[in-house]
Design a protein around this motif. Structure first.
Motif, PDB file in Angstrom:
ATOM      1  N   SER A 178     -58.114  74.468 -76.813  1.00  0.00           N
ATOM      2  CA  SER A 178     -56.938  75.350 -76.713  1.00  0.00           C
ATOM      3  C   SER A 178     -57.040  76.509 -77.709  1.00  0.00           C
ATOM      4  O   SER A 178     -57.054  76.296 -78.925  1.00  0.00           O
ATOM      5  CB  SER A 178     -55.675  74.528 -76.992  1.00  0.00           C
ATOM      6  N   PRO A 179     -57.092  77.760 -77.199  1.00  0.00           N
ATOM      7  CA  PRO A 179     -57.285  78.887 -78.125  1.00  0.00           C
ATOM      8  C   PRO A 179     -56.121  79.079 -79.090  1.00  0.00           C
ATOM      9  O   PRO A 179     -56.326  79.436 -80.254  1.00  0.00           O
ATOM     10  CB  PRO A 179     -57.430  80.094 -77.192  1.00  0.00           C
ATOM     11  N   TYR A 180     -54.896  78.845 -78.602  1.00  0.00           N
ATOM     12  CA  TYR A 180     -53.733  79.026 -79.491  1.00  0.00           C
ATOM     13  C   TYR A 180     -53.754  77.964 -80.595  1.00  0.00           C
ATOM     14  O   TYR A 180     -53.349  78.217 -81.726  1.00  0.00           O
ATOM     15  CB  TYR A 180     -52.425  78.914 -78.707  1.00  0.00           C
TER      16      TYR A 180
ATOM     17  N   THR B 144     -52.377  67.408 -73.053  1.00  0.00           N
ATOM     18  CA  THR B 144     -51.092  67.792 -72.442  1.00  0.00           C
ATOM     19  C   THR B 144     -50.959  67.284 -71.011  1.00  0.00           C
ATOM     20  O   THR B 144     -49.835  67.092 -70.534  1.00  0.00           O
ATOM     21  CB  THR B 144     -50.926  69.331 -72.436  1.00  0.00           C
TER      22      THR B 144
ATOM     23  N   GLY C 161     -43.870  70.905 -73.514  1.00  0.00           N
ATOM     24  CA  GLY C 161     -45.072  70.070 -73.426  1.00  0.00           C
ATOM     25  C   GLY C 161     -46.344  70.851 -73.668  1.00  0.00           C
ATOM     26  O   GLY C 161     -47.388  70.563 -73.067  1.00  0.00           O
ATOM     27  N   LYS C 162     -46.262  71.868 -74.538  1.00  0.00           N
ATOM     28  CA  LYS C 162     -47.437  72.721 -74.775  1.00  0.00           C
ATOM     29  C   LYS C 162     -47.955  72.534 -76.195  1.00  0.00           C
ATOM     30  O   LYS C 162     -47.206  72.143 -77.102  1.00  0.00           O
ATOM     31  CB  LYS C 162     -47.062  74.191 -74.572  1.00  0.00           C
ATOM     32  N   ILE C 163     -49.225  72.859 -76.346  1.00  0.00           N
ATOM     33  CA  ILE C 163     -49.843  72.880 -77.669  1.00  0.00           C
ATOM     34  C   ILE C 163     -50.292  74.312 -77.971  1.00  0.00           C
ATOM     35  O   ILE C 163     -50.593  75.063 -77.030  1.00  0.00           O
ATOM     36  CB  ILE C 163     -51.053  71.907 -77.746  1.00  0.00           C
ATOM     37  N   PRO C 164     -50.293  74.680 -79.253  1.00  0.00           N
ATOM     38  CA  PRO C 164     -49.988  73.855 -80.406  1.00  0.00           C
ATOM     39  C   PRO C 164     -48.479  73.666 -80.602  1.00  0.00           C
ATOM     40  O   PRO C 164     -47.685  74.554 -80.282  1.00  0.00           O
ATOM     41  CB  PRO C 164     -50.563  74.673 -81.572  1.00  0.00           C
TER      42      PRO C 164
ATOM     43  N   ASP D  91     -43.879  78.803 -80.322  1.00  0.00           N
ATOM     44  CA  ASP D  91     -45.240  78.681 -79.921  1.00  0.00           C
ATOM     45  C   ASP D  91     -46.175  79.096 -81.064  1.00  0.00           C
ATOM     46  O   ASP D  91     -45.722  79.188 -82.201  1.00  0.00           O
ATOM     47  CB  ASP D  91     -45.526  79.475 -78.639  1.00  0.00           C
ATOM     48  N   SER D  92     -47.431  79.430 -80.740  1.00  0.00           N
ATOM     49  CA  SER D  92     -48.407  79.613 -81.806  1.00  0.00           C
ATOM     50  C   SER D  92     -48.094  80.796 -82.728  1.00  0.00           C
ATOM     51  O   SER D  92     -48.393  80.746 -83.911  1.00  0.00           O
ATOM     52  CB  SER D  92     -49.809  79.767 -81.218  1.00  0.00           C
TER      53      SER D  92
ATOM     54  N   ASP E 161     -53.419  86.794 -77.786  1.00  0.00           N
ATOM     55  CA  ASP E 161     -52.733  85.670 -77.135  1.00  0.00           C
ATOM     56  C   ASP E 161     -52.483  85.992 -75.652  1.00  0.00           C
ATOM     57  O   ASP E 161     -52.600  85.118 -74.788  1.00  0.00           O
ATOM     58  CB  ASP E 161     -51.384  85.384 -77.814  1.00  0.00           C
TER      59      ASP E 161
ATOM     60  N   LEU F   5     -56.141  81.610 -69.214  1.00  0.00           N
ATOM     61  CA  LEU F   5     -55.631  80.282 -68.856  1.00  0.00           C
ATOM     62  C   LEU F   5     -55.082  80.275 -67.435  1.00  0.00           C
ATOM     63  O   LEU F   5     -55.241  79.288 -66.707  1.00  0.00           O
ATOM     64  CB  LEU F   5     -54.521  79.858 -69.824  1.00  0.00           C
TER      65      LEU F   5
ATOM     66  N   TYR G 252     -56.300  77.618 -64.845  1.00  0.00           N
ATOM     67  CA  TYR G 252     -55.330  76.682 -64.236  1.00  0.00           C
ATOM     68  C   TYR G 252     -55.242  76.885 -62.719  1.00  0.00           C
ATOM     69  O   TYR G 252     -55.049  75.933 -61.973  1.00  0.00           O
ATOM     70  CB  TYR G 252     -53.946  76.850 -64.863  1.00  0.00           C
TER      71      TYR G 252
HETATM   72  N1  LIG Z   1     -47.544  80.944 -75.737  1.00  0.00           N
HETATM   73  C1  LIG Z   1     -47.987  79.616 -76.101  1.00  0.00           C
HETATM   74  C2  LIG Z   1     -49.015  79.133 -75.115  1.00  0.00           C
HETATM   75  C3  LIG Z   1     -49.386  77.667 -75.340  1.00  0.00           C
HETATM   76  C4  LIG Z   1     -50.185  77.087 -74.170  1.00  0.00           C
HETATM   77  O1  LIG Z   1     -50.037  77.552 -73.015  1.00  0.00           O
HETATM   78  N2  LIG Z   1     -50.991  76.080 -74.446  1.00  0.00           N
HETATM   79  C5  LIG Z   1     -51.737  75.419 -73.410  1.00  0.00           C
HETATM   80  C6  LIG Z   1     -53.050  74.861 -73.938  1.00  0.00           C
HETATM   81  S1  LIG Z   1     -54.149  76.163 -74.391  1.00  0.00           S
HETATM   82  C7  LIG Z   1     -50.929  74.226 -72.923  1.00  0.00           C
HETATM   83  O2  LIG Z   1     -50.290  73.568 -73.709  1.00  0.00           O
HETATM   84  N3  LIG Z   1     -50.996  73.947 -71.614  1.00  0.00           N
HETATM   85  C8  LIG Z   1     -50.378  72.807 -71.033  1.00  0.00           C
HETATM   86  C9  LIG Z   1     -49.282  73.159 -70.116  1.00  0.00           C
HETATM   87  O3  LIG Z   1     -48.961  74.368 -69.947  1.00  0.00           O
HETATM   88  O4  LIG Z   1     -48.692  72.228 -69.560  1.00  0.00           O
HETATM   89  C10 LIG Z   1     -48.518  79.641 -77.536  1.00  0.00           C
HETATM   90  O5  LIG Z   1     -48.909  80.713 -78.012  1.00  0.00           O
HETATM   91  O6  LIG Z   1     -48.497  78.589 -78.198  1.00  0.00           O
END
Ligand SMILES: N[C@@H](CCC(=O)N[C@@H](CS)C(=O)NCC(=O)O)C(=O)O
Length: 196
Positions: A9-11, A33, A47-50, A62-63, A97, A104, A108
């Motif tokens: 995950s880049p963020y 995730t 439900g997102k990381i980080p 978010d990040s 970002d 992504l 996806y």
């Molecule tokens: N805008 C968010 C984007 C975070 C994001 O999309 N992370 C992805 C992994 S790189 C994620 O958690 N994807 C799982 C999902 O969307 O369910 C940030 O900067 O933290």
């Protein structure tokens, strides 16, 4: 505090490198995730990381909110003090970002659809954003002065991710950008520790 992350995950990579550089101790919690882990969902409804979970249970996402939090926690190690330079760093972080958002979206689109439902015009639209973003970076590469900032970490994380998923597909016509990770590594020798 705990940081839910995944190595690809880049963020997450941006947030982990930023915490390391700023000297803020975080426990990294490897998180997938796709399985909607209950502890992640309890902290972050998206439900997102980080996702950074503080010792008192509050969760930060978010990040870019995380990098600003780490900046304050470290007494300003992640953002320039000068207002103009800080704005430049914040815009650089947003651009990198945003390029990751488009990358992504492409990944996806292919991962979560059967091949006959993959919509190529949507992928093409995302690639146009990526290409414009990369061209902009090639023409306006950020300087690295005595200190790194969150924008540099966002750029380093984005270039790592694009090379991971689209190896060798982005460097043509962008020689300065292609060389940037080597330059960055001179200022942040631990870059190799954050490889996916
Ligand atoms: N805008 C968010 C984007 C975070 C994001 O999309 N992370 C992805 C992994 S790189 C994620 O958690 N994807 C799982 C999902 O969307 O369910 C940030 O900067 O933290």
């Amino acid at each position: 505090m705990k940081l839910h992350y995944s190595p690809a995950s880049p963020y997450s990579t941006k947030a982990r490198m930023a915490a390391h550089y700023a000297g803020v101790a975080v426990e990294n919690v490897l998180t997938d995730t796709t399985s909607n882990p209950p502890d992640l969902i309890a902290s972050n409804p998206l439900g997102k990381i980080p996702t950074l979970v503080l010792d008192d249970g509050r969760a930060i996402y978010d990040s870019s909110v995380i990098t600003r939090f780490l900046d304050r926690e470290s007494g300003g190690k992640l953002m320039p003090r000068n207002a103009e330079k800080r704005l430049d760093a914040e815009i650089l972080e947003a651009l990198c970002d945003g390029i990751c958002d488009s990358l992504l979206a492409v990944v996806y689109e292919k991962r979560f659809h059967p091949p006959e439902k993959v919509h190529q015009p949507w992928i093409d639209r995302q690639w146009e954003k990526v290409s414009r973003g990369l061209d902009h970076l090639e023409a306006h590469l950020p300087k690295i002065g005595t200190r790194l900032h969150a924008g540099h970490f966002a750029l380093a994380a984005m270039l790592r991710y694009i090379e991971l998923r689209f190896e060798g597909e982005w460097q043509a016509g962008r020689p300065k950008l292609a060389k940037w990770p080597k330059k960055f590594e001179k200022h942040f020798p631990d870059y190799s520790l954050f490889k996916a």
